[in-house]
Design a protein around this motif. Structure first.
Motif, mmCIF file in Angstrom:
data_model
loop_
_atom_site.group_PDB
_atom_site.id
_atom_site.type_symbol
_atom_site.label_atom_id
_atom_site.label_comp_id
_atom_site.label_asym_id
_atom_site.label_seq_id
_atom_site.Cartn_x
_atom_site.Cartn_y
_atom_site.Cartn_z
ATOM 1 N N ALA A 163 -5.437 18.627 -4.196
ATOM 2 C CA ALA A 163 -5.185 17.288 -4.745
ATOM 3 C C ALA A 163 -3.704 17.085 -5.045
ATOM 4 N N CYS A 164 -2.990 18.185 -5.313
ATOM 5 C CA CYS A 164 -1.565 18.070 -5.652
ATOM 6 C C CYS A 164 -0.662 18.044 -4.423
ATOM 7 N N LEU A 165 -1.227 18.200 -3.229
ATOM 8 C CA LEU A 165 -0.424 18.102 -2.003
ATOM 9 C C LEU A 165 0.255 16.737 -1.930
ATOM 10 N N PRO A 166 1.443 16.668 -1.352
ATOM 11 C CA PRO A 166 2.121 15.364 -1.236
ATOM 12 C C PRO A 166 1.496 14.527 -0.125
ATOM 13 N N PHE A 167 0.253 14.095 -0.350
ATOM 14 C CA PHE A 167 -0.464 13.354 0.698
ATOM 15 C C PHE A 167 -0.069 11.883 0.720
ATOM 16 N N ALA A 168 0.676 11.444 -0.300
ATOM 17 C CA ALA A 168 1.066 10.042 -0.364
ATOM 18 C C ALA A 168 2.561 9.900 -0.159
ATOM 19 N N CYS B 104 -3.006 5.816 0.567
ATOM 20 C CA CYS B 104 -2.021 6.895 0.411
ATOM 21 C C CYS B 104 -0.612 6.438 0.765
ATOM 22 N N ASP B 105 -0.483 5.265 1.374
ATOM 23 C CA ASP B 105 0.833 4.821 1.841
ATOM 24 C C ASP B 105 1.558 4.103 0.707
ATOM 25 N N SER B 106 2.672 4.682 0.276
ATOM 26 C CA SER B 106 3.364 4.134 -0.889
ATOM 27 C C SER B 106 4.050 2.809 -0.583
ATOM 28 N N ASP B 107 4.111 2.417 0.707
ATOM 29 C CA ASP B 107 4.656 1.097 1.022
ATOM 30 C C ASP B 107 3.601 0.003 0.878
ATOM 31 N N VAL B 108 2.349 0.392 0.651
ATOM 32 C CA VAL B 108 1.259 -0.570 0.523
ATOM 33 C C VAL B 108 0.946 -0.719 -0.969
ATOM 34 N N GLY B 109 0.949 -1.934 -1.463
ATOM 35 C CA GLY B 109 0.804 -2.140 -2.906
ATOM 36 C C GLY B 109 -0.619 -1.966 -3.414
ATOM 37 N N GLY B 110 -0.743 -1.793 -4.721
ATOM 38 C CA GLY B 110 -2.044 -1.785 -5.381
ATOM 39 C C GLY B 110 -2.180 -3.040 -6.227
ATOM 40 N N VAL B 111 -3.354 -3.257 -6.815
ATOM 41 C CA VAL B 111 -3.517 -4.476 -7.615
ATOM 42 C C VAL B 111 -2.709 -4.427 -8.910
ATOM 43 N N HIS B 112 -2.411 -3.240 -9.402
ATOM 44 C CA HIS B 112 -1.568 -3.133 -10.598
ATOM 45 C C HIS B 112 -0.332 -2.312 -10.262
ATOM 46 N N PRO B 113 0.850 -2.719 -10.731
ATOM 47 C CA PRO B 113 2.006 -1.833 -10.553
ATOM 48 C C PRO B 113 1.824 -0.556 -11.375
ATOM 49 N N ALA C 62 -1.253 9.964 -6.736
ATOM 50 C CA ALA C 62 -0.394 11.036 -6.219
ATOM 51 C C ALA C 62 0.936 11.077 -6.968
ATOM 52 N N ARG C 63 1.476 9.897 -7.298
ATOM 53 C CA ARG C 63 2.720 9.862 -8.077
ATOM 54 C C ARG C 63 2.510 10.543 -9.434
ATOM 55 N N LEU C 64 1.375 10.235 -10.067
ATOM 56 C CA LEU C 64 1.100 10.815 -11.382
ATOM 57 C C LEU C 64 0.811 12.311 -11.277
ATOM 58 N N LEU C 65 0.240 12.726 -10.142
ATOM 59 C CA LEU C 65 -0.108 14.138 -9.955
ATOM 60 C C LEU C 65 1.109 15.043 -9.825
ATOM 61 N N ARG C 66 2.295 14.453 -9.675
ATOM 62 C CA ARG C 66 3.496 15.296 -9.685
ATOM 63 C C ARG C 66 3.825 15.770 -11.093
ATOM 64 N N ARG D 182 -9.138 15.274 -10.172
ATOM 65 C CA ARG D 182 -8.364 15.901 -9.094
ATOM 66 C C ARG D 182 -9.295 16.377 -7.980
ATOM 67 N N SER D 183 -10.436 16.967 -8.350
ATOM 68 C CA SER D 183 -11.411 17.350 -7.323
ATOM 69 C C SER D 183 -11.805 16.137 -6.490
ATOM 70 N N LEU D 184 -12.069 15.024 -7.159
ATOM 71 C CA LEU D 184 -12.493 13.826 -6.437
ATOM 72 C C LEU D 184 -11.382 13.273 -5.554
ATOM 73 N N VAL D 185 -10.130 13.406 -5.991
ATOM 74 C CA VAL D 185 -9.018 12.969 -5.142
ATOM 75 C C VAL D 185 -9.028 13.771 -3.841
ATOM 76 N N ALA D 186 -9.245 15.090 -3.953
ATOM 77 C CA ALA D 186 -9.331 15.915 -2.742
ATOM 78 C C ALA D 186 -10.515 15.468 -1.882
ATOM 79 N N CYS D 187 -11.634 15.141 -2.521
ATOM 80 C CA CYS D 187 -12.819 14.695 -1.773
ATOM 81 C C CYS D 187 -12.555 13.360 -1.074
ATOM 82 N N LEU D 188 -11.892 12.428 -1.774
ATOM 83 C CA LEU D 188 -11.598 11.123 -1.168
ATOM 84 C C LEU D 188 -10.650 11.293 0.007
ATOM 85 N N HIS D 189 -9.684 12.186 -0.163
ATOM 86 C CA HIS D 189 -8.734 12.426 0.913
ATOM 87 C C HIS D 189 -9.455 12.950 2.152
#
Lengths: 466, 466
Positions: free
Chosen positions: A220-225, A247-256, A439-443, A453-460
């Motif tokens: 989950a801590c891999l730099p996948f984003a 995972c693409d940091s150029d694509v926005g989310g609904v909240h900054p 992913a930003r927060l996981l740094r 974190r387990s679920l992040v790995a599963c979603l990935h």
């Protein structure tokens, strides 16, 4: 880097270890790496003592970990005050995965490792999974292979290196160093290790109880984003494309992200949580019998003890206390696609063992039997939505084990369930966030709990799913 | 945002409050807001009790804070085990500054506030500086003005919002919410408040004991770093230009941020620090007399008590315990210019009161009298270099006070001293980092200690210096 990680995720077949070859190797490890784990009376623990006066269970060396009592006060919580046993393990261990490119594709060196708490014996672990007592060889075991790559990480390419918390209801402020190091040169592959692509690991994540917790949290801590991975996508597509866009940091989310961080700051400032260690033999509501320290209602977990006879471990025989949870938990993210971008419904999760009181947790995180009837707390609110979802809305559903070195037969059913993007699901307890925000927060430490974190790995692992 | 903050920093004169007008206003506040602070015996504390059995000093309401004992074990440190008194203040308070544009320039609403520990009475504080007990009105005081902007921050533009630690040798895991909120509409300016530009605040930072600690830590959390501010600069220039380049996230530093983070992860994983609260009347090496709890060698600090009669505070008279340090400390960054970019020499600072054991601290942080002869620990290593620097190498040198609500006459001499860019200064204890890297870390908790944050605000005040 995000592009290289995504490419490895898209390789379902390995360059070094073909999937058929992996299966033969893994079956052989399962067959040959057998341990005999036997439940024993607490008084039969060798090398451990029940400390006179406090009743704490501690190793005579003063190392490893201690089972202590904890008094918890959360005046505004559903239960304003309780006592419980908890594991105090102040040492910071290493969970490290070695990475290397073969034919331009990142591979990860995984270990087939038997842990006494695993109900099925062997599971796939990081390259190194070692407590400090372990790698400093307090119990006189052998040296830990590949340790030098992580202890001298600055000599290599560090892809991730961050302290992360573990189960905040069972551990008091425990953290491990989650680290991924990429190397160039030749690496000898020792017995019990093999190179796999991320795509191969993702395939294995869909099978019950194969990829262990320590491997999941490091993945989950891999730099996948980062920027780039969504560029090649056409509009639309399946859940896999929604994950890549997320995972693409150029694509926005609904909240900054600043808003998400302000939300957790506000929750931490608002939440009063006071904990204090206390004598284990004075914890209210818990009693010690011959084989266990148990809650008087038979809920939550037991402190129990095992005797382990292992073939392949550094030490062939030992005894230790463990936590045995009552029942299998449910750990689930509600997810949705907003403009084709996967968002997950995150929740501030308060546990006595977090150093910072609150970390983001999955939408649902509970062992259903532990709760009384009544209005459900936030972490139960969407339990029925998850359990009663239509099959085509269930993107991920696998039973996975928690740390087999401390927890005995601890399993959770990990799920990702798609729902409609309804802004009304958001209140002070829930927010839609993207994977690149996570992913930003996981740094950093203190943001995502181990289940999230387990679920992040599963979603990935949904990357490539159409 | 970095550009707007830089522009405000370049405005030495305010649109709302001219500097001459500020000086008249401030002098009047100093004259009229007078408190009588008297040292009293510990036994004369009203509303506070010495808890039988433990000797802890606690408020009878159970709120505010407690003076407790702490047992500290750091097996690999210069002192492997010690006991000390420490303040336990689990509540998270608010340090909030309101921001607003006037004529296109950001201004900040500052408060002239008398605190009992300030040797000079009034200092400049954030708009809101309130403990939770304070703003929940536990002691029956008046309402805290402007509080609503911070408690309902999501309705406004949040420029910064993060929990930050305070003195890790005096507070056990204390944090405050550092928050800056920008508003558009009209704001009534109450008695005791005034709008200042960042440039005006920076001018005041160069005067001893004017800008208080709470204001400094919030200013350090402003989003002063980002892309853009260095674009208009010509090559060369003075320290001010080097600071602007250091704040520009498009300008690189000598180490990538991931390497800096890996360095602190490694330091945390390596450092064994175990703390445990203990009865205050059993702390070894400390004794309680009529007026103070003191170290037997007369070092470090005293726990003492004051009686306060204040004109303008919510409560007109009260008593409280405080920490009175022995001597004035030295807090300094060695700085250097590498390719015209200011770098500061950061050091992992270990203190028992940090929730995460280690935060980055200034190059030098000590009270010189507290240390025995012998090889200096890292935080003393460059003390002589700082004290004996040529005057033209000293970029900043001001005596500033620490929190006047808990510390009695606590002052540090804050310095920034330029040195040559010598890579040999870097070893496992020191790294050159840029201000935008520190700004990135300042968005999160547990990275910069309060003294380093003060110095970041001081360094930022060099903007405009030729």
């Amino acid at each position: 880097m995000a592009v290289r990680v995504t490419e490895s995720a898209l390789c379902g077949e390995g360059v070094v270890t073909g999937t058929a070859e992996f299966q033969r190797w893994y079956a052989e490890r399962v067959r040959n790496d057998v341990a005999e784990v036997r439940r024993i009376p607490l008084s039969a623990l060798e090398g451990w003592e029940t400390v006179p006066g406090t009743g704490e269970i501690a190793h005579r060396s003063g190392r490893f970990f201690t089972v202590e009592g904890l008094d918890v006060r959360m005046p505004d919580g559903p239960v304003p005050n309780w006592n419980q046993p908890i594991i105090n393990q102040p040492e910071i261990g290493i969970l490290g995965i070695l990475a290397r490119e073969f034919d331009g594709v990142l591979h990860f060196l995984m270990q087939a490792k038997n842990e006494p708490g695993n109900h099925n014996g062997v599971q796939l672990s990081p390259t190194v999974q070692a407590t400090r007592s372990n790698y400093m060889r307090v119990h006189g075991g052998g040296r830990v292979p590949y340790l030098e790559y992580f202890r001298e990480a600055s000599r290599y390419r560090v892809l991730a290196d961050v302290l992360q918390s573990e189960q905040g209801s069972w551990f008091n402020r425990k953290r491990n160093r989650n680290i991924v190091v990429e190397v160039d040169g030749d690496i000898e592959v020792l017995d019990g290790f093999c190179w796999l692509t991320l795509g191969q690991l993702h395939g294995l994540l869909a099978i019950d109880d194969v990829v262990n917790m320590d491997a999941r949290t490091v993945l989950a801590c891999l730099p996948f984003a980062g920027p780039g991975p969504a560029e090649a996508l056409s509009p639309g597509g399946g859940p896999g494309d929604a994950v890549v866009r997320s995972c693409d940091s150029d694509v926005g989310g609904v909240h900054p992200l600043t808003e998400i961080q302000s939300w957790v700051t506000e929750a931490r400032a608002r939440t009063e949580l006071r904990t204090r260690t206390m004598p284990l033999n004075e914890v209210k509501g818990w009693t010690r019998s011959e084989y266990a320290i148990s809650h008087e209602d038979g809920l939550y977990f037991d402190i129990m003890a095992v005797d382990v006879k292992a073939g392949s471990r550094e030490v062939g025989q030992w005894t230790q206390p463990m936590i045995e949870p009552r029942g299998i938990g449910i750990v689930a993210f509600l997810v949705t696609r907003i403009d084709g971008v996967l968002h997950v419904l995150a929740r501030p999760d308060t546990r006595p063992g977090y150093a910072d009181a609150i970390e983001f947790g999955p939408t649902v995180q509970c062992t259903p039997g532990n709760y009384a009837p009544g209005p459900p707390p936030a972490h139960l609110r969407f339990l029925q939505s998850v359990l009663e979802a239509e099959p085509d809305r269930v993107l991920f559903d696998t039973v996975l084990s928690e740390e087999g070195g401390r927890f005995y037969h601890a399993q959770n059913r990990y799920m990702a369930v798609e729902t409609d993007a309804d802004p009304r699901l958001e209140d002070s307890d829930f927010r839609w966030v993207t994977l690149h925000q996570l992913a930003r927060l996981l740094r950093h430490s203190h943001y995502l709990n181990v289940e999230a974190r387990s679920l992040v790995a599963c979603l990935h692992s949904l990357i490539g799913r159409s």
